[in-house]
Write an enzyme that holds these catalytic residues in place. Sequence first.
Site, PDB file in Angstrom:
ATOM      1  CD  GLU A  15       2.101  -7.781   9.345  1.00 20.67           C
ATOM      2  OE1 GLU A  15       2.055  -9.036   9.408  1.00 20.67           O
ATOM      3  OE2 GLU A  15       1.162  -7.053   9.704  1.00 20.67           O
ATOM      4  CE  LYS A  87      -2.558  -6.585   8.368  1.00 25.21           C
ATOM      5  NZ  LYS A  87      -1.747  -7.236   9.428  1.00 25.21           N
ATOM      6  CB  CYS A 120      -0.063 -10.128   7.475  1.00 29.76           C
ATOM      7  SG  CYS A 120       0.073 -11.674   8.404  1.00 29.76           S
TER       8      CYS A 120
HETATM    9  C1  ACM Z   1      -1.295 -10.552  10.760  1.00 32.51           C
HETATM   10  O1  ACM Z   1      -2.039  -9.883  10.055  1.00 32.51           O
HETATM   11  N1  ACM Z   1      -0.071 -10.144  11.043  1.00 32.51           N
HETATM   12  C2  ACM Z   1      -1.718 -11.851  11.296  1.00 32.51           C
END
Ligand code: ACM
Length: 240
Positions: A15, A87, A120
Amino acid sequence: MIKESEHADLYILPELCNSGYNFSNRKEAMSSSSQADKHNIFIKSLVEISKTKNCGIVCGINERDKDKLFNSAVLISKMGIVGKYRKVHLFRNEKTIFEPGDLGFPVFKFMDAQIGMLVCFDWMFPEAWRILSMKGADLICHPSNLVLPGYAQKSLPAHAMNNGIFIATANRIGIEKELKFTGRSVLVNPKGEFILEGSLDSEQILSAEIQPESSRNKYITPENHIFEDRKINAYKELLN
Ligand code: ACM
């Protein structure tokens, strides 16, 4: 590392891999962001690597779109950007920095595989895995900067098995200010088995060969199809 590695068809990086993760504030995040287009220097360099290695690359990027920031993942090939995901489920202070993703959960064709992406903390939400799987994803690439030790890795086998898919989580190692990233990148098969498990604390490239089409038979017994056996009417309470 990609340039020097043995050939692989697809590489997956963590990420926000062009900016770092632990921003003090939105202004700091803004200063390391860039548009996700062919003019982006980082993306350009990955496209060049894709050309020389004849490969695809999935990576997390700090994406600026006008005055908004998104914690995004892109799928890059030698042709350029093949796909993008933003995301949806933001973790802790990401909520003060990024907008929740507004592109839904798209699936992209790369070579013989249908590829979905999650970033993530999206791992926490079974709905995200389910939607991508029902849209035909064979493999979900999951660039990560995980900080809760082992939590995601405990749940990934169940997400892979419940949806009959491959999951590749590329997780960061090391420390950025007060955050420690937990490593242990994994590749999980549609039976929920770990095919690869990485180090907790050292940089490495892990690789394995998979047959993406082996994810497409969704019968877990001759009488049980994991999507068709769902009882949507019994789940209506979820909509409240
Ligand atoms: C995250 O979503 N980077 C823990």
